[in-house]
Design a protein around this motif. Structure first.
Motif, PDB file in Angstrom:
ATOM      1  N   CYS B 100       1.046  -1.352   0.121  1.00 57.11           N
ATOM      2  CA  CYS B 100       0.272   0.103   0.124  1.00 57.11           C
ATOM      3  C   CYS B 100       0.771   1.215  -0.133  1.00 57.11           C
ATOM      4  O   CYS B 100       0.527   2.312  -0.381  1.00 57.11           O
ATOM      5  N   GLY B 101       2.075   1.187   0.551  1.00 57.24           N
ATOM      6  CA  GLY B 101       2.998   2.329   0.523  1.00 57.24           C
ATOM      7  C   GLY B 101       2.766   3.387   1.568  1.00 57.24           C
ATOM      8  O   GLY B 101       3.765   4.062   1.673  1.00 57.24           O
ATOM      9  N   CYS B 103       3.754   3.019   4.631  1.00 57.08           N
ATOM     10  CA  CYS B 103       4.731   2.890   5.621  1.00 57.08           C
ATOM     11  C   CYS B 103       6.066   3.240   4.864  1.00 57.08           C
ATOM     12  O   CYS B 103       6.955   3.266   5.605  1.00 57.08           O
ATOM     13  N   CYS B 135       4.841  -2.199   9.360  1.00 60.24           N
ATOM     14  CA  CYS B 135       4.170  -2.417   7.903  1.00 60.24           C
ATOM     15  C   CYS B 135       3.012  -3.493   8.244  1.00 60.24           C
ATOM     16  O   CYS B 135       3.578  -4.723   8.436  1.00 60.24           O
ATOM     17  N   ARG B 136       1.979  -3.116   7.560  1.00 61.40           N
ATOM     18  CA  ARG B 136       1.006  -4.008   7.944  1.00 61.40           C
ATOM     19  C   ARG B 136       0.788  -4.860   6.695  1.00 61.40           C
ATOM     20  O   ARG B 136       0.161  -5.946   6.562  1.00 61.40           O
ATOM     21  N   CYS B 137       1.486  -4.596   5.482  1.00 59.85           N
ATOM     22  CA  CYS B 137       1.165  -5.159   4.229  1.00 59.85           C
ATOM     23  C   CYS B 137       2.154  -6.310   4.124  1.00 59.85           C
ATOM     24  O   CYS B 137       1.914  -7.555   3.576  1.00 59.85           O
TER      25      CYS B 137
END
Ligand code: FAD
Ligand code: FES
Ligand code: FES
Lengths: 296, 160, 782
Positions: B100-101, B103, B135-137
């Motif tokens: 998603c970018g 972070c 970073c959750r992704c």
């Protein structure tokens, strides 16, 4: 509900250039000291505190000192990350080094100070256990009329409860003083936490002096397991002067539970803390021993 | 109470008046239109607001703007020179380190501060250095790889 | 159909958004700023259950704030999630209400010139509350004596009765379970509990709305569903859809929290309409954490098998604590059964699901939509069965899994379709080899403090929710493809990209089909006025359905292009082929077998324009009539410290059957991310409530919502990914999905690894060190 995006009220802000300056501002009621701000700003944002004034001590010259000549003195404005860079700390004060290294993340350590960690007086403040085992003291200053008055307080008398210290509202910690250590000493710090970036569920620091196979001196302190960080005196007494042996550690480590009074909170349970305290203490002693023997 | 503040941000001088309660993150984003640093938690837990203060990674959500007068700040907007991406930025793209970018700006800034201090970090050092950046992704795998490969690129670029 | 060599699919390119994202230039909803814009703040309930007796904005208004409460907005009942058809959509939401149903429930909105002023104005609003008895667990809810959480719930226009806070129930039966269990030689039954995980997408869900002079609105929301957001806003504020423009803007993560139209979106619209000025609401993390979370489940699962391992019967009874509102609990109860029934063949099954309201944050989809929850129980039970049968757990799975040629209904009983591609055997065999499955320890003979364990689990997700016969779920996508006059291509679709590379995948499918280099395909900015309906980018449907539509439409545009080319080349359309010329960075059309007879796509497009033939352009809505299973398998190695209960993840092997892999690097990234979030669910993530105050015990602060960090995870070298070699005949150029499948088996695999190390099967997540230590002690004490 707290709002961590902004601080929606105004306070006065001053940046002190000198100690005198800082102490003068501190005499105003409702004024709080900001060193790195990593505790203070969070407390303001989460509605725990609402100071009417902030006195920023990060630029105070007298508080930047870092003296190493037998004893070690760390000024109250010195950043945690700067402490980690000092070779002596990394090589000789490994317990303290490990504790500071475990605090937050690099971005936190680039702002935060050792004095701030102590003055915040969290039972889980990571730097407290190693400093307690090093028998550190803090120098406290206040203003008497125009004069700066200073007193030195042993760290073991500094904490009075969760979030509480002996400091009066107009007092400021100027430095942390660590007396010189034995050349045959080793130290270590370990903490158990939910993830790496976390306040401890429980932490332990050990300083010990090896003489052959004997633990000539041993100091143990535990964090996040009592209302304040504290030394484990009963256990120390049982181990001091004894031969270092696995069997002895296994047998005595359980005594740690006499020295602590853990509670259940969001990070863990009293039961768990009691279960792992002996394990953690054993592990930390072993590591400190290895270091004292130069094996690590 | 308004406090005059002089800042050097990405090499450019700014002077502005701030209120004591204004946070650096909000000043960057709202007053200076530097939107790369993000709000993710406001309490120091996520690293999305990471910028460099005198070359060191710090959290702009925990800093009063008034307290950093006279100091130098670098944001994600300031690390590519003449429109040429910083080697770390290139590496983030090549390694698939961006999802998603959100972070990414904070992550790149923390990584840059790491490489400035330690040009050839090992995996453990990288993982420790970014432990304050959430970073959750991505699950971090490609980010760690990107920082490693960024360090190699940086070394090559320095040779040039 | 077979696999062929592709020009573009399967190769890695920098993503089109990457430069903007790595330079900090990408704008997310919380970054948008418009001239004259106000900042809004949502006022949120301090009580879990209460009614507003009096609300007074006088002081706030005197500060210059614009304010709204339930008195200022339409009182329509609706559901935030419009993915299901109306007859399956329970409506219990209102824009604002005089009643709050959880701590953090919005009850008013203020907007002012600055965020600071808005925040102060919010504090100046005076409210008098009538505090109601609250229900903070489903058990309490089911015993309700006082006022229920909802007095009115609608299905279409029908008010439906609510008893004991039960939101809805579902029963599904196939075959004859009693008879089935009689045939079983072994039966395993357990209760499983899964946590209330918070999405924690890095950007709190935000929105900007600008009222337009013509009475319309333009909206920049955090959402996964542009068109459903538009439709809901149109309904709520009675604005014709041609005046509701919802703009596609990347979100800082979704993970399912944006399938529905979050309250922040319509509250922003409501206050902007009142103010007559643009408004942004970018909530704080604490607000967001009270806004959504994963469905927690508690269920009993009973499976019976014959001596040879054949499953004969299963029974499942699930209780779901849905929190303060329906965000489609009815569909959720359906998929719980679906995931279960479609993992392994079960001739006889009985399922009952009950969804109960509580005064907590509303639950919604989160990566996997019930599949991780169910897969945890099913996979654990399968491993237990294998133990009892003294059979290799892999063999038991291969014997029973639902695969090629079989019918499955993962997305619930109304979404049935046939399976045409199946890489399960390859995933299990190869994964086992890569982790060293054969040499895994025997849990019974493990000694010592630090114990290694290897565990595995498999799972799947449906690629979309398409089926031959439309059921409860809407599923179609629309795309437009046009070939420009210089041979470049524009792709216009309302598909969303959550960071996984969905839009790039669609562009790759278009490039491959038309025969141009990837850089030649541009992804047009999209909004709801310029695009046709797309249900939502959810359910692992991005590549298969959204990409599928783009691919199909590209084929249509190409047909027109080839027709023009055939006029120029003087050759029949059927003899024409296309291919990208990477060196010259353009697309080529040539006559099959006569490669010298060729022309560039640019030349054809220009000739077509100059001769007034028209543009090669196509647009169409496409519904997929299948939703092929995207299979995954995880093999995990852990080390457990049996004296502290701490678990270290040492190694991960992740295998995925995604059909033809469109974006290899991004697909691997899905596996990394899926593992990380799944392991978090297995090992630490949960949200608990204080039963006195109704507040989250973490107080809404992520300092106490811990997630695994970089330093808690293995090195890149110890994370191995691989893909099964399959081709999905119903998919665009052989592709199917991956997204949610990347998480579904993870909690089960981690739990299995812990079992292998400790000898204890954990049936409740998360598995905390505290739990492990207790279990070890219990075992020691016999
Ligand atoms: C994300 C995050 C992670 C963290 N992780 C950890 C962790 O792992 N372990 C840990 O122990 N802590 C942790 N902390 C807490 C914090 O960073 C430390 O306590 C830090 O050392 C505080 O130092 P500071 O300079 O920032 O203090 P400040 O916030 O500036 O001050 C803290 C308190 O002490 C007072 N004070 C500061 N200096 C003085 C002085 N010289 N004299 C008198 N009073 C003073 C202030 O008024 C304030 O009340 C974390 C914080 C954050 C935000
Ligand atoms: S926003 Fe600053 S650390 Fe999260
Ligand atoms: S890429 Fe989304 S949070 Fe890191």
């Amino acid at each position: 509900m707290a709002d961590t995006k902004i601080i929606d009220y105004e306070f006065s802000y001053n940046k002190a250039a000198h100690l005198n300056d800082a102490l003068r501002h501190l005499q105003e009621k409702g004024t709080r000291i900001l060193a790195g701000g990593t505790d203070l700003i969070v407390r303001i944002k989460t509605d725990v505190e609402k100071p009417t004034g902030i006195i920023d001590i990060s630029d105070v010259e007298e508080l930047q000192s870092f003296v190493i000549d037998g004893k070690v003195e760390i000024g109250a404005a010195v950043k945690l990350s700067s402490i980690l860079k000092v070779p002596v700390i990394r090589e000789r004060y490994m317990g303290l080094y490990e504790a500071i290294d475990s605090i937050g993340a690099v971005q936190i350590r680039n702002l935060a100070t050792l004095a701030g960690n102590l003055c915040n007086a969290s039972p889980g403040a990571d730097s407290a256990p190693p400093l307690l085992t090093l028998e550190a003291s803090v120098e406290v200053a206040s203003l008497e009329g125009e004069n700066v008055e200073k007193r030195v307080v042993p760290l073991r008398e500094f904490f009075t409860g969760p979030g509480k210290t002996i400091l009066k509202s107009d007092e400021l910690v100027t430095k942390i003083i660590i007396p010189s250590i034995d050349s045959d000493s080793g130290s270590a710090f370990k903490k158990i936490s939910r993830v790496k970036l976390d306040i401890a569920k429980i932490s332990c620091a050990v300083y010990l002096v090896a003489e052959g196979q004997i633990m000539r001196d041993i100091r143990i302190a535990v964090g996040a397991a009592s209302a304040k960080p504290k030394r484990a005196e009963s256990l120390e007494r049982e181990l001091k002067g004894k031969k270092f042996e696995q069997g002895l550690l296994e047998e005595k480590a359980n005594l740690i539970n006499k020295d602590i009074s853990p509670i259940t909170d969001i990070r863990s349970t009293e039961e768990y803390r009691r279960n792992v305290a002996p394990v953690l203490v054993r592990d930390t002693i072993e590591l400190a021993w290895k270091r004292a023997k130069g094996a690590e | 109470m308004m406090i005059p503040v002089e800042l050097k941000i990405n090499g450019k001088d700014y002077s502005l008046n701030v209120k004591p309660n204004e946070l650096l993150l909000n000043v960057l984003r709202e007053r200076l239109n530097l939107l790369g640093a993000k709000y993710g938690c406001g309490i120091g837990e996520c690293g999305a607001c990471t910028v460099l203060l005198n070359g060191k990674a710090v959290l702009s959500c925990l800093i009063l703007a008034a307290s950093v007068s006279g100091q130098e700040i670098t944001t994600i907007e300031g690390i590519s020179e003449n429109n040429k991406l910083h080697p770390l930025q290139e590496a983030f793209i090549e390694e698939g380190a961006i999802q998603c970018g959100f972070c990414t700006p904070g992550m790149v800034m923390t990584a840059k501060a790491l490489l400035d201090e330690n040009p050839e970090p090992g995996y453990d050092e990288i993982k420790e250095a970014i432990r304050g950046n959430l970073c959750r992704c991505t699950g971090y795998v490609n980010i760690v790889k990107a920082i490693k490969s960024g360090s190699k690129k940086l070394k090559e670029r320095r040779k040039e | 159909m077979s696999k062929k060599e592709y020009f573009i699919l399967g190769k890695d390119y920098p993503r089109k958004e990457d430069i903007a994202r790595v330079t900090g230039k990408e704008l997310y909803p919380s970054d948008i700023s418009l001239p004259g814009m106000l900042t809004g703040k949502i006022l949120r309930s301090p009580y879990p259950h209460a009614r507003i007796k009096r609300i007074d904005f006088k002081r706030a208004e005197a500060m210059g704030a614009v304010c709204i409460s339930y008195k200022d907005v339409p009182d329509t009942y609706f559901n935030q999630r419009l993915v299901s058809v109306p007859k399956a959509t329970y409506k219990d939401w209102q824009i604002l209400s005089d009643k709050v149903r959880q701590v953090g429930d919005p009850y008013a909105v203020v907007a002012a010139e600055t965020e600071e002023l808005a925040s102060r104005a919010a504090r100046a609003v005076e409210v008098e509350w009538e505090v109601l008895p609250s229900y903070l667990s489903p058990e309490e809810s089911l015993k309700a004596e006082g006022e229920l959480i909802h007095d009115r719930v609608y299905l279409e226009d029908r008010e439906i009765p609510i008893e004991k806070n039960i939101a809805c129930t579902r029963e599904i039966v196939e075959g004859d379970v009693e008879k089935g269990f009689k045939e079983a030689d072994v039966i395993v039954e357990n209760e499983f509990v899964t946590p209330r995980v918070y999405h924690c997408q890095l950007e709190p869900r935000s929105c900007v709305c600008r009222p337009e002079p013509d009475g319309g609105i333009t909206v920049w929301p955090s959402t996964q569903a542009l068109h459903n957001t538009r439709i809901l806003l149109g309904q709520l504020f009675d604005i014709p859809l041609n005046k509701v423009n919802v703009v596609r803007i990347p979100g800082g993560g979704h993970f399912g929290s944006g399938i529905h139209t979050n309250s922040v979106i319509y509250l922003t619209v409501a206050i902007a309409l009142k103010a007559g000025r643009p408004v942004k609401i970018a909530p704080s993390r604490e607000e967001d954490i009270y806004d959504h979370c994963r469905y927690p489940t508690r269920y009993t699962l009973k499976l019976g098998a014959k001596k040879d391992g054949t499953l004969v019967a299963g029974e499942m009874n699930a209780l779901v604590d849905i929190g303060s509102h329906h965000i489609q609990a009815f569909a959720f109860l359906g998929v719980l059964a679906g995931w279960w029934h479609s993992l392994y063949r079960l001739p006889n099954m009985k399922y009952r699901g009950t969804a109960v309201y509580t005064n907590k944050a509303p639950t919604c989809a989160m990566q996997g939509y019930g599949a991780p929850q169910v897969t945890f129980g099913v996979e654990t039970t399968m491993s237990m069965l294998a133990e009892k049968l003294e059979m290799d757990p892999l063999k038991l799975r291969l014997k029973n899994y639902v695969g090629l040629g079989e019918i499955f209904w993962g997305q619930g009983p109304s979404v049935r379709s046939t399976i045409y591609s199946d890489g399960v055997e390859e995933l299990l065999t190869k994964g086992a080899e890569l982790i060293g499955w054969k040499s895994r320890p025997d849990p019974k003979s493990q000694t010592g403090r630090f114990r290694r364990g290897i565990g595995m689990a498999r799972g799947f997700h449906t690629s979309g929710t398409g089926a031959p016969v439309p059921g409860e779920v809407k599923d179609y996508s629309t795309a437009m493809v046009k070939i420009n006059e210089d041979g470049s291509v524009d792709l216009l679709t309302a598909l969303m990209d959550h960071g996984g590379g969905t839009l790039d995948a669609a562009a790759k499918l278009v490039a491959e089909e038309i025969g141009v280099p990837f850089e030649k395909v541009g992804i047009s900015p999209a909004d709801t006025r310029s695009t046709g309906y797309d249900v939502c980018t959810h359910a692992t449907r991005g590549v298969y359905c959204g990409g599928g539509a783009a691919h199909e439409v590209a084929r249509m545009a190409k047909k027109i292009l080839l027709e023009y080319a055939s006029r120029i080349l003087n050759a029949p359309v059927d003899a024409l082929k296309t291919m990208p010329d990477f060196e010259r960075n353009e697309g080529i059309i040539y006559v099959d077998g006569m490669p010298e007879k060729r022309i560039t796509i640019a030349e054809v497009a220009q000739t077509a324009m100059n001769n007034d033939w028209g543009t090669a352009i196509a647009v169409k809505s496409i519904r997929k009539v299948h939703c092929p299973p995207a299979y995954t398998a995880y093999f995990v190695e852990v080390e457990v410290d049996t004296e502290t209960g701490e678990v270290k993840i040492k190694k991960v092997v992740a295998g995925s059957d995604a059909g033809v892999v469109v974006n290899p690097k991004m697909a691997k990234g899905q596996l990394h991310g899926g593992f990380y979030r799944g392991a978090g669910m297995a090992l630490l993530e949960d949200t608990d409530y204080d039963l006195e105050t109704g507040k989250l015990t973490n107080k809404g602060l992520i300092v106490d919502y811990k997630m695994l960090g970089s330093a808690d995870l293995p090195d890149p070298e110890d994370f191995i990914t691989f893909f099964a070699d399959t081709y999905e005949p119903t998919g665009p150029l052989g592709a199917k999905g991956i997204g949610e499948a990347a998480l579904n088996p993870v909690p089960a695999a981690v739990a299995a690894a812990i079992q292998n190390a400790t000898g204890v099967w954990f049936t409740k997540l998360p598995i905390l060190p505290e739990d492990i230590l207790n279990a070890m002690k219990e075992r020691e004490n016999g």
